[in-house]
Enzyme design. Structure first.
Site, PDB file in Angstrom:
ATOM      1  N   SER A  35     -26.062  10.374  24.068  1.00  0.00           N
ATOM      2  CA  SER A  35     -25.265   9.193  24.463  1.00  0.00           C
ATOM      3  C   SER A  35     -23.921   9.513  25.090  1.00  0.00           C
ATOM      4  CB  SER A  35     -25.033   8.291  23.255  1.00  0.00           C
ATOM      5  OG  SER A  35     -26.099   7.395  23.145  1.00  0.00           O
ATOM      6  N   LYS A  80     -23.546   8.344  28.467  1.00  0.00           N
ATOM      7  CA  LYS A  80     -23.244   6.941  28.783  1.00  0.00           C
ATOM      8  C   LYS A  80     -21.831   6.782  29.360  1.00  0.00           C
ATOM      9  CE  LYS A  80     -26.449   5.241  25.251  1.00  0.00           C
ATOM     10  NZ  LYS A  80     -26.605   4.846  23.836  1.00  0.00           N
ATOM     11  N   TYR A 104     -32.579   7.096  32.869  1.00  0.00           N
ATOM     12  CA  TYR A 104     -31.726   7.062  31.660  1.00  0.00           C
ATOM     13  C   TYR A 104     -32.024   8.252  30.747  1.00  0.00           C
ATOM     14  CZ  TYR A 104     -30.350   5.570  26.958  1.00  0.00           C
ATOM     15  OH  TYR A 104     -29.838   5.539  25.681  1.00  0.00           O
ATOM     16  N   TYR A 115     -20.723   4.032  18.262  1.00  0.00           N
ATOM     17  CA  TYR A 115     -21.759   3.152  17.696  1.00  0.00           C
ATOM     18  C   TYR A 115     -21.087   2.041  16.889  1.00  0.00           C
ATOM     19  CZ  TYR A 115     -24.550   7.222  18.989  1.00  0.00           C
ATOM     20  OH  TYR A 115     -25.110   8.258  19.670  1.00  0.00           O
ATOM     21  N   VAL A 136     -26.421  11.433  19.665  1.00  0.00           N
ATOM     22  CA  VAL A 136     -27.236  11.848  18.521  1.00  0.00           C
ATOM     23  C   VAL A 136     -27.603  13.338  18.563  1.00  0.00           C
ATOM     24  CG1 VAL A 136     -28.160   9.570  17.968  1.00  0.00           C
ATOM     25  CG2 VAL A 136     -29.379  11.033  19.589  1.00  0.00           C
TER      26      VAL A 136
HETATM   27  N1  GLU Z   1     -31.272   8.821  24.581  1.00  0.00           N
HETATM   28  C1  GLU Z   1     -31.010   8.330  23.258  1.00  0.00           C
HETATM   29  C2  GLU Z   1     -31.723   7.030  23.055  1.00  0.00           C
HETATM   30  O1  GLU Z   1     -31.845   6.310  23.979  1.00  0.00           O
HETATM   31  C3  GLU Z   1     -29.531   8.162  23.121  1.00  0.00           C
HETATM   32  C4  GLU Z   1     -29.201   8.034  21.708  1.00  0.00           C
HETATM   33  C5  GLU Z   1     -27.789   8.332  21.380  1.00  0.00           C
HETATM   34  O2  GLU Z   1     -27.289   9.446  21.543  1.00  0.00           O
HETATM   35  O3  GLU Z   1     -27.156   7.382  20.904  1.00  0.00           O
HETATM   36  O4  GLU Z   1     -32.191   6.717  21.981  1.00  0.00           O
END
Ligand code: GLU
Length: 333
Positions: A67, A70, A192, A244, A262
């Site tokens: 993530s 992002k 993604y 989060y 994660v």
């Molecule tokens: N690619 C992971 C997902 O979509 C990202 C999760 C994360 O690091 O929050 O579940």
């Protein structure tokens, strides 16, 4: 002792103290390729706005950024689409797990923010509209910002995410049904997952995100990567939404704009001073690395400032206006 040596010793002392938290938490296994990491790995790297890097532990070891991507996806989408991006995604904390479908359904298919999965998928859709291969574009930007041409997308992780995509696919189809996604769902998900599967080290990530500490100026590119006000706004979103649904807790503990993944990495920004990346694969129940959060809390504590003071008093660039207390006077925690 010169200041560079003192700085290096500080980072090493942070690493030593954070090791006391290793073994707490669980390595993510919902993406099976991530589960193969040892829980006791740990690294930290700090990149000052002068371009100096200080690191300790396994700071050169590459891991799945997940993530953390992002934050780069958002930066690129804002560069291309500007404020029209906000018609597709909101700017408020979600208060719900990063992969929640409930909120999406209730709120007409518009994700709360760009750092929950639905929000990042909506942002990726905007990049699929703008670039032939958004993941390669993101990888190339990451390479240039980190000054590391070997950064790559880990295809094993990408394939693992694709095989276990059901929940992300459900979110993408829901957004498509509400008219919030323009492109083919599979194409958006592939892009993604590829971005989340970028493999980078703490050193790479600290360098890559330094532009957010330097008012948008990217030293490795020798150019203003984004405008100073955009840098400030992205930091604000990281501060309120980057960890989060524990963003409030982390803001209370460390008081820094940050984004976790994660894979166990967290990047954090001290505007005007430096960017820092800490990594350790074992996560708490919210999906944030236990040891990486702890070391960032220690770091903020050593600096002797609250976040508010840092965000308002730090100069736009140059030498840090603070200095950590000497190791001898630090209370052991
Ligand atoms: N690619 C992971 C997902 O979509 C990202 C999760 C994360 O690091 O929050 O579940």
């Amino acid at each position: 002792m010169d200041t560079m040596q003192e700085m290096q010793e500080w980072v090493e002392s942070l690493e030593r103290r954070a090791r006391t938290r290793l073994g707490n938490g669980r390595v993510a296994d919902y993406i099976p390729a991530l589960a193969q990491r040892r829980a006791d790995q740990f690294g930290i790297a700090l990149c000052t706005n002068n371009g100096d890097v200080y690191c300790a532990g396994e700071a050169q070891e590459s891991f799945s950024i997940q993530s953390i991507a992002k934050a780069l996806l958002l930066t690129l989408a804002l560069r291309v689409h500007g404020d029209t991006l906000w018609t597709r995604v909101g700017r408020n904390p979600s208060g719900m797990p990063f992969n929640s479908l409930t909120q999406l359904e209730v709120e007409g298919g518009k994700p709360r923010n760009p750092f929950i999965n639905a929000g990042a998928i909506a942002v990726t859709d905007r990049l699929v509209s703008a670039f032939a291969t958004p993941s390669k574009h993101l990888r190339d930007v990451a390479r240039r910002l980190s000054a590391n041409p070997t950064i790559h997308i880990d295809e094993r992780v990408q394939a693992s995410e694709w095989r276990h995509r059901d929940r992300n696919a459900a979110m993408a189809y829901l957004m498509k049904a509400f008219g919030h996604l323009d492109n083919d769902v599979d194409a958006v998900l592939q892009a993604y997952f590829s971005c989340c599967a970028l493999s980078m080290s703490c050193v790479d990530l600290a360098r890559a995100f330094n532009f957010l500490a330097a008012g948008g100026y990217a030293r490795p590119l020798g150019e203003q990567f984004i405008a100073p006000d955009l840098s400030r706004r992205i930091n604000s979103l990281l501060f309120t939404c980057g960890m989060y649904d524990a963003a409030g807790d982390f803001a209370y503990r460390a008081g820094l704009p940050a984004k976790s993944g994660v894979g166990g990495g967290i990047i954090a920004i001290v505007p005007g001073c430096f960017s820092v990346c800490a990594w350790s694969p074992a996560l708490d129940e919210c999906g944030n690395s236990v040891a990486a959060q702890y070391v960032l809390e220690l770091l903020a504590d050593d600096m002797g400032h609250g976040a508010g003071a840092l965000l308002t008093t730090a100069p736009a660039s140059g030498v840090a206006p603070w200095w950590p207390r000497p190791p001898s006077s630090r209370a052991s925690r």
